[in-house]
Design a protein around this motif. Structure first.
Motif, PDB file in Angstrom:
ATOM      1  N   VAL A   1       0.833  -1.202   0.000  1.00 29.05           N
ATOM      2  CA  VAL A   1       0.000   0.000   0.000  1.00 29.05           C
ATOM      3  C   VAL A   1       0.871   1.257   0.000  1.00 29.05           C
ATOM      4  O   VAL A   1       0.619   2.212  -0.733  1.00 29.05           O
ATOM      5  CB  VAL A   1      -0.946  -0.009   1.230  1.00 29.05           C
ATOM      6  CG1 VAL A   1      -1.628   1.348   1.385  1.00 29.05           C
ATOM      7  CG2 VAL A   1      -1.983  -1.100   1.087  1.00 29.05           C
ATOM      8  N   ALA A   2       1.926   1.253   0.810  1.00 29.99           N
ATOM      9  CA  ALA A   2       2.815   2.419   0.888  1.00 29.99           C
ATOM     10  C   ALA A   2       3.511   2.675  -0.443  1.00 29.99           C
ATOM     11  O   ALA A   2       3.760   3.834  -0.809  1.00 29.99           O
ATOM     12  CB  ALA A   2       3.847   2.208   1.989  1.00 29.99           C
ATOM     13  N   ARG A   3       3.807   1.615  -1.190  1.00 30.41           N
ATOM     14  CA  ARG A   3       4.530   1.796  -2.444  1.00 30.41           C
ATOM     15  C   ARG A   3       3.605   2.122  -3.611  1.00 30.41           C
ATOM     16  O   ARG A   3       3.932   2.984  -4.457  1.00 30.41           O
ATOM     17  CB  ARG A   3       5.332   0.540  -2.771  1.00 30.41           C
ATOM     18  CG  ARG A   3       6.051   0.625  -4.131  1.00 30.41           C
ATOM     19  CD  ARG A   3       6.905  -0.581  -4.427  1.00 30.41           C
ATOM     20  NE  ARG A   3       8.038  -0.702  -3.505  1.00 30.41           N
ATOM     21  CZ  ARG A   3       9.013  -1.598  -3.653  1.00 30.41           C
ATOM     22  NH1 ARG A   3       8.995  -2.446  -4.683  1.00 30.41           N
ATOM     23  NH2 ARG A   3      10.004  -1.664  -2.777  1.00 30.41           N
ATOM     24  N   TYR A   4       2.461   1.455  -3.710  1.00 32.75           N
ATOM     25  CA  TYR A   4       1.641   1.540  -4.914  1.00 32.75           C
ATOM     26  C   TYR A   4       0.375   2.378  -4.774  1.00 32.75           C
ATOM     27  O   TYR A   4      -0.251   2.725  -5.789  1.00 32.75           O
ATOM     28  CB  TYR A   4       1.238   0.139  -5.378  1.00 32.75           C
ATOM     29  CG  TYR A   4       2.403  -0.708  -5.837  1.00 32.75           C
ATOM     30  CD1 TYR A   4       2.978  -0.522  -7.084  1.00 32.75           C
ATOM     31  CD2 TYR A   4       2.926  -1.697  -5.009  1.00 32.75           C
ATOM     32  CE1 TYR A   4       4.049  -1.297  -7.505  1.00 32.75           C
ATOM     33  CE2 TYR A   4       4.002  -2.482  -5.416  1.00 32.75           C
ATOM     34  CZ  TYR A   4       4.558  -2.265  -6.661  1.00 32.75           C
ATOM     35  OH  TYR A   4       5.621  -3.030  -7.077  1.00 32.75           O
ATOM     36  N   LEU A   5      -0.042   2.695  -3.562  1.00 29.72           N
ATOM     37  CA  LEU A   5      -1.324   3.382  -3.394  1.00 29.72           C
ATOM     38  C   LEU A   5      -1.180   4.715  -2.674  1.00 29.72           C
ATOM     39  O   LEU A   5      -2.058   5.127  -1.921  1.00 29.72           O
ATOM     40  CB  LEU A   5      -2.303   2.476  -2.629  1.00 29.72           C
ATOM     41  CG  LEU A   5      -2.632   1.131  -3.289  1.00 29.72           C
ATOM     42  CD1 LEU A   5      -3.571   0.314  -2.407  1.00 29.72           C
ATOM     43  CD2 LEU A   5      -3.258   1.343  -4.671  1.00 29.72           C
ATOM     44  N   ARG A   6      -0.081   5.397  -2.910  1.00 29.98           N
ATOM     45  CA  ARG A   6       0.123   6.683  -2.266  1.00 29.98           C
ATOM     46  C   ARG A   6      -0.729   7.772  -2.894  1.00 29.98           C
ATOM     47  O   ARG A   6      -1.085   8.743  -2.242  1.00 29.98           O
ATOM     48  CB  ARG A   6       1.609   7.072  -2.333  1.00 29.98           C
ATOM     49  CG  ARG A   6       2.497   6.266  -1.389  1.00 29.98           C
ATOM     50  CD  ARG A   6       3.949   6.628  -1.535  1.00 29.98           C
ATOM     51  NE  ARG A   6       4.470   6.263  -2.848  1.00 29.98           N
ATOM     52  CZ  ARG A   6       5.734   6.439  -3.231  1.00 29.98           C
ATOM     53  NH1 ARG A   6       6.600   7.026  -2.401  1.00 29.98           N
ATOM     54  NH2 ARG A   6       6.138   6.076  -4.429  1.00 29.98           N
ATOM     55  N   GLN A   7      -1.063   7.634  -4.176  1.00 31.21           N
ATOM     56  CA  GLN A   7      -1.830   8.664  -4.873  1.00 31.21           C
ATOM     57  C   GLN A   7      -3.323   8.508  -4.596  1.00 31.21           C
ATOM     58  O   GLN A   7      -3.871   7.394  -4.633  1.00 31.21           O
ATOM     59  CB  GLN A   7      -1.570   8.585  -6.372  1.00 31.21           C
ATOM     60  CG  GLN A   7      -0.109   8.808  -6.738  1.00 31.21           C
ATOM     61  CD  GLN A   7       0.138   8.596  -8.213  1.00 31.21           C
ATOM     62  OE1 GLN A   7      -0.725   8.132  -8.941  1.00 31.21           O
ATOM     63  NE2 GLN A   7       1.336   8.949  -8.659  1.00 31.21           N
TER      64      GLN A   7
END
Length: 437
Positions: A234-240
Motif C-alpha cells: 500500500v505504501a509503495r503503490y497506493l500513495r496517490q
C-alpha cells in the motif's frame, strides 16, 4: 420434517426431532432439555436427551437435507444473476466446566477474548438481495482431547476423528456443499481462513473464486518479483489519492457502508490484493483474492463479494438470540452437532420464508436525495425479517399449556433440584472428610 424423515430409522426419534425444531422456534426465553421437554408437552426430559445423545439417526444426512432446502428456497426468491457467496466463520459457546467435547480456554468471539468454551466452524449461504442461512457446521476439537483416550471416550469422539484446524474443517464443509450441488461465485472468510494455505489451494484446485481477509503482515509477490507485506504494498503503490475509489460494501442497519477501495495486481494474473480504507480513521483491511480464468474480474465485483461476508453475523445473532444456537446443554460430540442441525433447520425455515416474502413486503419510501429533504408522510415497511417471521408463526400457532401441566413441571423441577442438592451436599461432606483425614 417430511424431507428429514428418511434420516430416522424409527418413528419415535423423528417425532421427537419435530418437537425439538418446533420448540426452538417458540418464544421460550431459554432452550435446554428441561424447557424444551416441558414446552412440547413431555412429562420428563428423557426423550429429548435421548434424541441428542443415544437415538439412531443420520446427523450429517439431516444437515445435507437442510442445506439443499435452504439453498433451493433462497435461490428461488433471488433475482437471476445475483451474486452467491459462501461465508466461512466460527462461533462459540461459553462453558463453565471441563467435561464437554472441545471445551478449553480459547479465543471466543462471543466473549470478546479468551474464555472457557467450545467453537464450531460454519458455512453460510448468502444470495445478494435475497437472504442467507447457515448450511453446514463442524465442531473444532483440540488435539490434546483427541489424543487423550479418557477424554475421547467420555465425550464420545468418533474413533476416526483426527485433529483439524479451522481452515481444514472449512475444507470439509465446502466439500459437502459441493457434493450437494451448491454453486458459489465466491468464498469469503476472515483472517483465520485467509491464512490457511491448504484452504486456498483447495479452492484454487476447484476453480473457486475467493475473497479472504488476511493480516497486514501477509507477504505478496508483486510485479518484478518483489516480495512485500500488504502494508508495504500500500505504501509503495497506493500513495496517490486517485488510485482509491469510494464504493459501498452493501446496506447496513443505518445505511450504506461506504469505504475507500483499491486493488493491486500480483505476479499471478489470477490473484489480487483488495484494500479497504475507513474513510474517517484511515484504518486498512486487506483481502487476498483469486478469480480463475473465464470469470469476470472487476473491482466492483470483488467489493460486492467482500461486502457479503457480514450477513453471517446476522445468522449467528438470529441463531443464538431467536433459536438457541448457543444454548445446548450437552457434553457429547455428536449430541452438540445434532443440536446445531435441529436449530439450523428452524433457522432455514424462517430464512427461506423471509427470502420468499422479501420483495412483496418491502414498502419502504424512496431514500432521501439531499440533506434538506422533508421526511415522507408514510415511510413504509422494511421487508419481513427472520425474527418477524418467527414471531408471526408463533402467534398463528400458539397453544396455552394447561395449569395441570404447568404444575407438574414445577413439581418435577423442584424434585430434581432437591435431589441434585442432596448429592452436592454429600459430595461436599466427602471432600471435607478426606481433607480432615
Amino acid at each position: 420434517m417430511t424431507a428429514l424423515a428418511p434420516m430416522f430409522p424409527r418413528i419415535e426419534p423423528r417425532l421427537q426431532a419435530a418437537k425439538y425444531v418446533r420448540a426452538v422456534m417458540s418464544e421460550l426465553p431459554r432452550r435446554n432439555g428441561w424447557t424444551i421437554a416441558e414446552w412440547v408437552g413431555d412429562r420428563r426430559p428423557d426423550a429429548t436427551q435421548r434424541l441428542l445423545n443415544r437415538a439412531r439417526w443420520d446427523t450429517r444426512g439431516a444437515m445435507s437435507t437442510i442445506r439443499r432446502f435452504a439453498v433451493a428456497r433462497i435461490d428461488a426468491a433471488a433475482r437471476p444473476g445475483s451474486l452467491t457467496v459462501g461465508v466461512l466463520d466460527e462461533s462459540g459457546q461459553e462453558k463453565k466446566g471441563t467435561a464437554t467435547a472441545g471445551v478449553k480456554r480459547q479465543h471466543m468471539g462471543c466473549a470478546g477474548g479468551i474464555d472457557n468454551g467450545i467453537n464450531a466452524v460454519y458455512l453460510a449461504y448468502v444470495r445478494a438481495g435475497a437472504g442467507h442461512a447457515l448450511i453446514a457446521a463442524r465442531q473444532w476439537i483440540p488435539a490434546e482431547q483427541i489424543s487423550d483416550p479418557v477424554t475421547a471416550i467420555t465425550t464420545a469422539l468418533p474413533l476416526d476423528l483426527g485433529f483439524a484446524t479451522k481452515g481444514e474443517l472449512a475444507i470439509g464443509l465446502l466439500g459437502e456443499a459441493y457434493a450437494d450441488g451448491v454453486r458459489l461465485d465466491f468464498v469469503t472468510g476472515d483472517e483465520v481462513y485467509g491464512a490457511c494455505t491448504k484452504l486456498r489451494a483447495f479452492l484454487e484446485n476447484h476453480g473457486q473464486a475467493y475473497v479472504l481477509r488476511i493480516r497486514a503482515t501477509f507477504t505478496l509477490t508483486l510485479g518484478g518479483g518483489s516480495c512485500l507485506t500488504c502494508e508495504q504494498a500500500v505504501a509503495r503503490y497506493l500513495r496517490q489519492k486517485r488510485k482509491w475509489v469510494i464504493r459501498s460494501a452493501g446496506d447496513g442497519s443505518k445505511g450504506e457502508r461506504t469505504y475507500a477501495w483499491a486493488w493491486i495486481a500480483t505476479v499471478s494474473p489470477a490473484h489480487f490484493l483488495l484494500v479497504r480504507k475507513h474513510r474517517t480513521t484511515g484504518e486498512l483491511a486487506f483481502c487476498y483474492c483469486f478469480v480463475p480464468d473465464g470469470q469476470p474480474v472487476t473491482l466492483p465485483r470483488l467489493i460486492a463479494a467482500a461486502g457479503l461476508r457480514w450477513p453471517v453475523e446476522e445468522s449467528f445473532q438470529a441463531g443464538k438470540s431467536l433459536f438457541g444456537l448457543d444454548e445446548s446443554q450437552v457434553r457429547l460430540y455428536e449430541a452438540l452437532l445434532r443440536h446445531l442441525v435441529l436449530v439450523m433447520a428452524a433457522l432455514a425455515v424462517c430464512a427461506a420464508s423471509a427470502a420468499a416474502a422479501r420483495h412483496r413486503t418491502d414498502t419502504q419510501a424512496m431514500k432521501p436525495r439531499h440533506p434538506d429533504e422533508q421526511p415522507p408522510e408514510d415511510p413504509g415497511l422494511i421487508p419481513l425479517t427472520v425474527a418477524e417471521i418467527k414471531h408471526l408463526f408463533n402467534a398463528a400457532t400458539t397453544r396455552t399449556p394447561s395449569l395441570q401441566h404447568v404444575a407438574h413441571w414445577s413439581a418435577w423441577r423442584r424434585h430434581h433440584q432437591a435431589r441434585a442438592r442432596w448429592f452436592h451436599h454429600r459430595a461436599r461432606l466427602t471432600t471435607a472428610y478426606i481433607q480432615v483425614s
